[in-house]
Each structure stands twice: as structure tokens, then as C-alpha cells.
Design a protein around this motif. Structure first.
Motif, short mmCIF file in Angstrom:
data_model
loop_
_atom_site.label_atom_id
_atom_site.label_comp_id
_atom_site.label_asym_id
_atom_site.label_seq_id
_atom_site.Cartn_x
_atom_site.Cartn_y
_atom_site.Cartn_z
N UNK A 154 0.84 -1.19 0.00
CA UNK A 154 0.00 0.00 0.00
C UNK A 154 0.88 1.25 0.00
N UNK A 155 0.69 2.11 -0.99
CA UNK A 155 1.48 3.32 -1.08
C UNK A 155 1.28 4.22 0.14
N UNK A 156 0.13 4.15 0.77
CA UNK A 156 -0.15 5.01 1.92
C UNK A 156 0.76 4.71 3.11
N UNK A 157 1.39 3.55 3.10
CA UNK A 157 2.31 3.20 4.18
C UNK A 157 3.68 3.86 4.03
N UNK A 158 3.87 4.60 2.92
CA UNK A 158 5.15 5.25 2.64
C UNK A 158 4.88 6.66 2.11
N UNK A 159 4.63 7.58 3.02
CA UNK A 159 4.19 8.92 2.58
C UNK A 159 5.34 9.88 2.31
N UNK A 160 6.59 9.49 2.64
CA UNK A 160 7.76 10.31 2.29
C UNK A 160 8.57 9.54 1.25
N UNK A 161 8.80 10.19 0.10
CA UNK A 161 9.54 9.55 -0.98
C UNK A 161 10.92 10.19 -1.12
N UNK A 162 11.90 9.35 -1.39
CA UNK A 162 13.22 9.81 -1.81
C UNK A 162 13.42 9.29 -3.23
N UNK A 163 13.63 10.20 -4.18
CA UNK A 163 13.72 9.82 -5.59
C UNK A 163 15.10 10.21 -6.10
N UNK A 164 15.92 9.20 -6.35
CA UNK A 164 17.34 9.39 -6.67
C UNK A 164 17.69 8.48 -7.84
N UNK A 175 5.14 6.79 -14.14
CA UNK A 175 4.61 5.45 -13.92
C UNK A 175 4.08 5.24 -12.52
N UNK A 176 3.83 6.34 -11.81
CA UNK A 176 3.40 6.25 -10.40
C UNK A 176 2.15 7.08 -10.15
N UNK A 177 1.27 7.16 -11.12
CA UNK A 177 0.10 8.05 -11.00
C UNK A 177 -0.76 7.71 -9.80
N UNK A 178 -1.05 6.43 -9.58
CA UNK A 178 -1.88 6.04 -8.44
C UNK A 178 -1.11 6.18 -7.13
N UNK A 179 0.10 5.70 -7.12
CA UNK A 179 0.90 5.70 -5.89
C UNK A 179 1.21 7.11 -5.41
N UNK A 180 1.40 8.02 -6.34
CA UNK A 180 1.79 9.38 -6.00
C UNK A 180 0.75 10.09 -5.15
N UNK A 181 -0.49 9.66 -5.26
CA UNK A 181 -1.55 10.29 -4.47
C UNK A 181 -1.32 10.14 -2.97
N UNK A 182 -0.55 9.13 -2.56
CA UNK A 182 -0.29 8.88 -1.14
C UNK A 182 0.95 9.62 -0.65
N UNK A 207 7.95 21.42 -13.22
CA UNK A 207 6.63 21.56 -13.84
C UNK A 207 5.82 20.27 -13.71
N UNK A 208 6.48 19.13 -13.87
CA UNK A 208 5.80 17.84 -13.72
C UNK A 208 5.26 17.66 -12.31
N UNK A 209 6.07 18.00 -11.33
CA UNK A 209 5.63 17.86 -9.94
C UNK A 209 4.57 18.90 -9.58
N UNK A 230 6.68 19.32 -1.32
CA UNK A 230 5.57 18.89 -0.47
C UNK A 230 4.26 19.20 -1.17
N UNK A 231 3.20 18.55 -0.73
CA UNK A 231 1.88 18.85 -1.28
C UNK A 231 1.48 20.28 -0.92
N UNK A 232 0.79 20.93 -1.79
CA UNK A 232 0.49 22.36 -1.62
C UNK A 232 -0.14 22.71 -0.29
N UNK A 233 -1.18 22.02 0.20
CA UNK A 233 -1.77 22.42 1.48
C UNK A 233 -0.79 22.42 2.64
#
Length: 240
Positions: A154-164, A175-182, A207-209, A230-233
Motif C-alpha cells: 500500500x502506497x499510503x504506508x510510505x508517505x515520504x519519498x526519496x527519488x534518486x 509510472x506512479x500516477x496512483x501511488x503518488x496520491x499517497x 513543472x511535472x511535480x 511537499x503537497x500544496x496544502x
């Protein structure tokens, strides 16, 4: 993120002061502490495993190179809350892609893209390393959404991403459209110049983010840097 050599400031920007650097690290630590868990894309051999262990949160690592992945698994054995998966992340499933392994630090700069002019050319940010790609593997790509679903994660179990992902960050996020929502916060490697030939650079990645609902809390201070989104809110009043 994985240890990297120092590099010059991005054009038009001054190097960070010690105070500014400390502020950034505290901001990153705050969002990691608040997270449900950490998803680290582009694991290499798990250099950050001890620091993550101190956070006492679940960690999921993803590494694309099979031999490097074996080293990663060995390094994670003492950490029961940390697990790893082997996958070359991209925007589609099943595309046969060339994966390049670099000559530095057991392949720390390996990528889906060959080095560009600011890595192994006359404008190299690290001329002392004499960077080059020493191996090419043909490997199938996988969407992050597919990888997580296939492993019942479940993507919701990992709400902080490190992308390297050494220039392939945009492909993996596509390729992470669904997962990115979490994802609530993301520390992502960016380049303001062409470190990888064909790899994404700062402005298109920003721009993508932004289109996905994220804002950066600071700008890159170096030509090859890490930036916290971070997410805008959650961003109100938090920027430096």
C-alpha cells in the motif's frame, strides 16, 4: 540520499551557508519524522539505512541493477523494518531498456541514461572522478504502480519519498500516477544542467511535480542537488 561528490553552485546562485544548509536538513528531517514510512527509489546499496533505522519507520527500497540489488539485500538484513525490491522504474511496463552502470563508488551514478556533457565531458562537474559507464544491461522496465500492486504494498504506508534515479526521475513519476496520491513529501535529486544525456533537468521536473500538486520548499543551490517538495496544502508558511 546516496553520497555524491561536491559540485559547483548552479549558475547565478551562491553556495549555501552553514546556517542555510542546517535549515534544509532540519526541514527534511521534520517531514521524514511525520511520515508513515519512507519509499526510496534508486536505492544503490542503502547508504541511508542506519539513519532511516533511527526514525523507526517502515522503509521500502527499489534498486534496478540486479548485482547492486544483491548488495542492498545483504546490507538490509539487520533492519527488519526495511525491505527491497528490484525493478527498473519507468513510465511503462515491459519496455526493454539499456541500464548503464557507472565506474564510481560501486555504480552509485548508474542510470537509464548515459552520462552527459556535465558528467564525463569537458564541462564535467567532477573531472577528478573521470566518470564513465562501464557496463550496459538490457532490462525490462516496470511502473511503480505495477510494482507495488504486484507485491501487495500500500502506497499510503510510505508517505515520504526519496527519488534518486540519476536523470530518470520523470519517467518513474510518470509510472506512479496512483501511488503518488499517497505521497505527502518528496526529496528528489535534480540537475540544472545535462548530467545525463536525455535525462530530466530541473525546470521540466518542477513543472511535472507542480502538475501533480507539489511545490518545492527551496530551490537547487548547486548544479546537482536535492530539493524537498511537499503537497500544496502542507507547504503554507514552511518555505525557507
Amino acid at each position: 540520499m546516496s553520497a555524491k561528490p561536491t559540485n559547483p553552485p548552479a549558475a547565478g546562485l551562491k553556495p549555501l551557508t552553514a546556517q542555510q544548509s542546517g535549515q534544509r536538513q532540519r526541514l527534511i528531517a521534520r517531514y521524514q519524522t511525520q511520515a508513515t514510512g519512507i519509499l526510496h527509489l534508486g536505492a544503490h546499496v542503502g547508504q541511508e539505512r542506519e539513519r532511516y533505522d533511527r526514525l523507526d519507520k517502515p522503509v521500502l527500497w527499489v534498486e534496478g541493477h540486479p548485482a547492486i540489488f544483491q548488495q542492498l539485500q545483504q546490507h538490509l538484513e539487520p533492519y527488519p523494518k526495511q525491505r527491497a525490491l528490484c525493478a527498473v522504474l519507468a513510465e511503462v511496463d515491459g519496455r526493454l531498456a539499456t541500464f548503464y552502470r557507472s565506474n564510481n563508488a560501486d555504480g552509485v551514478s548508474s542510470s537509464l541514461f548515459p552520462f552527459g556533457a556535465y558528467a564525463d565531458g569537458e564541462h564535467s562537474l567532477w573531472p577528478q572522478l573521470q566518470l564513465r559507464m562501464i557496463e550496459q544491461l538490457s532490462l525490462p522496465t516496470l511502473r511503480l504502480d505495477t510494482l507495488l500492486a504486484g507485491n501487495a504494498i500500500e502506497a499510503k504506508d510510505y508517505s515520504f519519498w526519496v527519488v534518486d534515479l540519476q536523470g530518470a526521475e520523470a519517467l518513474a513519476l510518470a509510472g506512479a500516477e496512483r501511488s503518488l496520491a499517497a505521497c505527502q513529501a518528496m526529496l528528489i535529486e535534480v540537475s540544472t544542467v545535462e548530467v545525463y544525456r536525455g535525462g530530466v533537468t530541473w525546470q521540466p521536473l518542477r513543472e511535472q511535480l507542480s502538475a501533480a500538486g507539489f511545490v518545492p520548499l527551496f530551490e537547487p543551490a548547486r548544479a546537482h542537488d536535492d530539493v524537498l517538495f511537499v503537497r500544496r496544502p502542507a507547504a503554507a508558511g514552511a518555505s525557507l
